[in-house]
Scaffold this motif. Structure first.
Motif, PDB file in Angstrom:
ATOM      1  N   VAL A 118      43.981  39.118  41.787  1.00  0.00           N
ATOM      2  CA  VAL A 118      42.994  38.517  42.612  1.00  0.00           C
ATOM      3  C   VAL A 118      43.011  37.419  42.025  1.00  0.00           C
ATOM      4  N   ALA A 119      43.176  36.478  41.226  1.00  0.00           N
ATOM      5  CA  ALA A 119      41.770  35.563  41.018  1.00  0.00           C
ATOM      6  C   ALA A 119      43.299  34.778  41.014  1.00  0.00           C
ATOM      7  N   ASN A 120      44.374  34.527  41.164  1.00  0.00           N
ATOM      8  CA  ASN A 120      45.775  33.717  41.711  1.00  0.00           C
ATOM      9  C   ASN A 120      45.396  33.881  43.178  1.00  0.00           C
ATOM     10  N   PHE A 121      45.046  34.571  43.942  1.00  0.00           N
ATOM     11  CA  PHE A 121      44.598  34.469  45.605  1.00  0.00           C
ATOM     12  C   PHE A 121      43.935  34.131  45.865  1.00  0.00           C
ATOM     13  N   LEU A 122      42.305  33.807  45.233  1.00  0.00           N
ATOM     14  CA  LEU A 122      41.336  33.596  45.286  1.00  0.00           C
ATOM     15  C   LEU A 122      41.323  31.592  44.704  1.00  0.00           C
ATOM     16  N   GLY A 123      42.846  31.885  43.432  1.00  0.00           N
ATOM     17  CA  GLY A 123      42.744  30.195  43.057  1.00  0.00           C
ATOM     18  C   GLY A 123      41.184  29.958  42.177  1.00  0.00           C
ATOM     19  N   VAL A 124      40.608  31.067  41.778  1.00  0.00           N
ATOM     20  CA  VAL A 124      39.523  31.229  40.719  1.00  0.00           C
ATOM     21  C   VAL A 124      40.281  31.050  38.745  1.00  0.00           C
ATOM     22  N   LYS A 125      39.847  30.770  37.962  1.00  0.00           N
ATOM     23  CA  LYS A 125      40.256  31.547  36.770  1.00  0.00           C
ATOM     24  C   LYS A 125      39.924  33.179  36.924  1.00  0.00           C
ATOM     25  N   ARG A 126      40.725  33.843  36.007  1.00  0.00           N
ATOM     26  CA  ARG A 126      40.804  35.548  35.886  1.00  0.00           C
ATOM     27  C   ARG A 126      39.623  35.931  35.068  1.00  0.00           C
ATOM     28  N   GLU A 127      38.278  34.875  34.444  1.00  0.00           N
ATOM     29  CA  GLU A 127      37.448  35.209  34.711  1.00  0.00           C
ATOM     30  C   GLU A 127      35.980  35.232  35.421  1.00  0.00           C
ATOM     31  N   MET A 128      36.715  34.764  36.688  1.00  0.00           N
ATOM     32  CA  MET A 128      34.983  34.830  37.866  1.00  0.00           C
ATOM     33  C   MET A 128      35.832  35.574  38.407  1.00  0.00           C
ATOM     34  N   ILE A 129      37.029  36.148  38.298  1.00  0.00           N
ATOM     35  CA  ILE A 129      36.951  37.979  39.116  1.00  0.00           C
ATOM     36  C   ILE A 129      35.711  39.317  37.912  1.00  0.00           C
ATOM     37  N   SER A 130      36.179  38.814  36.679  1.00  0.00           N
ATOM     38  CA  SER A 130      35.288  39.627  35.944  1.00  0.00           C
ATOM     39  C   SER A 130      33.752  38.984  35.862  1.00  0.00           C
ATOM     40  N   TYR A 131      33.265  37.866  36.542  1.00  0.00           N
ATOM     41  CA  TYR A 131      32.049  37.702  36.350  1.00  0.00           C
ATOM     42  C   TYR A 131      31.406  38.788  37.448  1.00  0.00           C
ATOM     43  N   TYR A 132      32.330  38.270  38.181  1.00  0.00           N
ATOM     44  CA  TYR A 132      31.831  39.168  39.794  1.00  0.00           C
ATOM     45  C   TYR A 132      31.438  40.816  39.535  1.00  0.00           C
ATOM     46  N   GLU A 133      32.312  40.942  38.678  1.00  0.00           N
ATOM     47  CA  GLU A 133      32.630  42.522  38.549  1.00  0.00           C
ATOM     48  C   GLU A 133      31.413  42.973  37.967  1.00  0.00           C
ATOM     49  N   THR A 134      31.426  42.523  37.195  1.00  0.00           N
ATOM     50  CA  THR A 134      30.170  42.696  36.311  1.00  0.00           C
ATOM     51  C   THR A 134      28.862  42.519  36.327  1.00  0.00           C
ATOM     52  N   GLY A 135      28.744  41.013  38.003  1.00  0.00           N
ATOM     53  CA  GLY A 135      27.616  40.686  38.796  1.00  0.00           C
ATOM     54  C   GLY A 135      26.632  39.903  37.187  1.00  0.00           C
ATOM     55  N   ALA A 136      27.795  39.034  36.688  1.00  0.00           N
ATOM     56  CA  ALA A 136      27.465  37.838  36.141  1.00  0.00           C
ATOM     57  C   ALA A 136      26.957  37.060  36.371  1.00  0.00           C
ATOM     58  N   ARG A 137      28.015  36.489  37.375  1.00  0.00           N
ATOM     59  CA  ARG A 137      28.129  35.772  39.235  1.00  0.00           C
ATOM     60  C   ARG A 137      28.160  36.406  40.014  1.00  0.00           C
ATOM     61  N   GLU A 138      26.886  35.712  41.347  1.00  0.00           N
ATOM     62  CA  GLU A 138      27.505  36.181  42.808  1.00  0.00           C
ATOM     63  C   GLU A 138      29.104  36.149  43.640  1.00  0.00           C
ATOM     64  N   ALA A 139      29.099  36.355  43.590  1.00  0.00           N
ATOM     65  CA  ALA A 139      30.765  36.121  44.655  1.00  0.00           C
ATOM     66  C   ALA A 139      30.165  35.457  45.762  1.00  0.00           C
ATOM     67  N   PRO A 140      30.341  33.398  45.857  1.00  0.00           N
ATOM     68  CA  PRO A 140      30.384  32.726  47.102  1.00  0.00           C
ATOM     69  C   PRO A 140      30.841  34.388  48.385  1.00  0.00           C
ATOM     70  N   LEU A 141      29.995  33.931  49.866  1.00  0.00           N
ATOM     71  CA  LEU A 141      30.889  33.762  50.653  1.00  0.00           C
ATOM     72  C   LEU A 141      32.368  33.692  51.344  1.00  0.00           C
ATOM     73  N   GLU A 142      33.113  33.293  50.985  1.00  0.00           N
ATOM     74  CA  GLU A 142      33.921  32.673  51.042  1.00  0.00           C
ATOM     75  C   GLU A 142      34.952  33.500  50.280  1.00  0.00           C
ATOM     76  N   VAL A 143      34.455  33.804  49.216  1.00  0.00           N
ATOM     77  CA  VAL A 143      35.847  35.187  47.857  1.00  0.00           C
ATOM     78  C   VAL A 143      35.200  35.723  48.983  1.00  0.00           C
ATOM     79  N   LEU A 144      34.253  36.264  49.523  1.00  0.00           N
ATOM     80  CA  LEU A 144      34.011  37.791  49.747  1.00  0.00           C
ATOM     81  C   LEU A 144      34.537  37.827  50.959  1.00  0.00           C
ATOM     82  N   GLU A 145      35.640  36.391  51.728  1.00  0.00           N
ATOM     83  CA  GLU A 145      35.849  36.969  53.490  1.00  0.00           C
ATOM     84  C   GLU A 145      37.081  36.923  53.027  1.00  0.00           C
ATOM     85  N   LYS A 146      38.301  36.482  51.788  1.00  0.00           N
ATOM     86  CA  LYS A 146      38.923  36.272  51.629  1.00  0.00           C
ATOM     87  C   LYS A 146      39.080  37.962  50.722  1.00  0.00           C
TER      88      LYS A 146
END
Length: 112
Positions: free
Chosen positions: A22-50
């Motif tokens: 999923v990270a590769n598809f979004l063009g982000v690091k794997r850690e960002m997906i973990s952050y989104y899934e744990t609530g450490a970071r809020e996923a931006p609208l562009e990410v949610l759209e993809k």
């Protein structure tokens, strides 16, 4: 953890995608997906759209009050053992077409 966080993780697991894929598809690091899934970071609208395109769901699924409400939005599940970034782009494009077709069909039904 917000509902969007839970829904992202649930959908990713339901479709059998790793965080890395999923990270590769979004063009982000794997850690960002973990952050989104744990609530450490809020996923931006562009990410949610993809993600909505990738999973074949409406964007508003990420803002549903409950996972049960979100689950009713699930449409087409593609599972694969081996796929690449181009495959995911094609799957997301196909799901976007299906979502748009479903919207048009629903509008036609309401106007009939």
């Amino acid at each position: 953890m917000t509902n969007a966080d839970t829904i992202i993780r649930t959908l990713r697991e339901k479709f059998g995608y790793s965080q890395e894929v999923v990270a590769n598809f979004l063009g982000v690091k794997r850690e960002m997906i973990s952050y989104y899934e744990t609530g450490a970071r809020e996923a931006p609208l562009e990410v949610l759209e993809k993600l909505a395109d990738l999973f074949g769901v409406d964007l508003d699924i990420f803002f549903s009050d409950t996972m049960e409400a979100a689950s009713t939005e699930l449409a087409f599940a593609f599972r694969a053992n081996e796929f690449n970034e181009k495959d995911l782009e094609s799957i997301a494009a196909f799901r976007r077409v299906i979502k748009n077709y479903q919207r048009i069909t629903n509008l036609e039904g309401k106007n009939a």
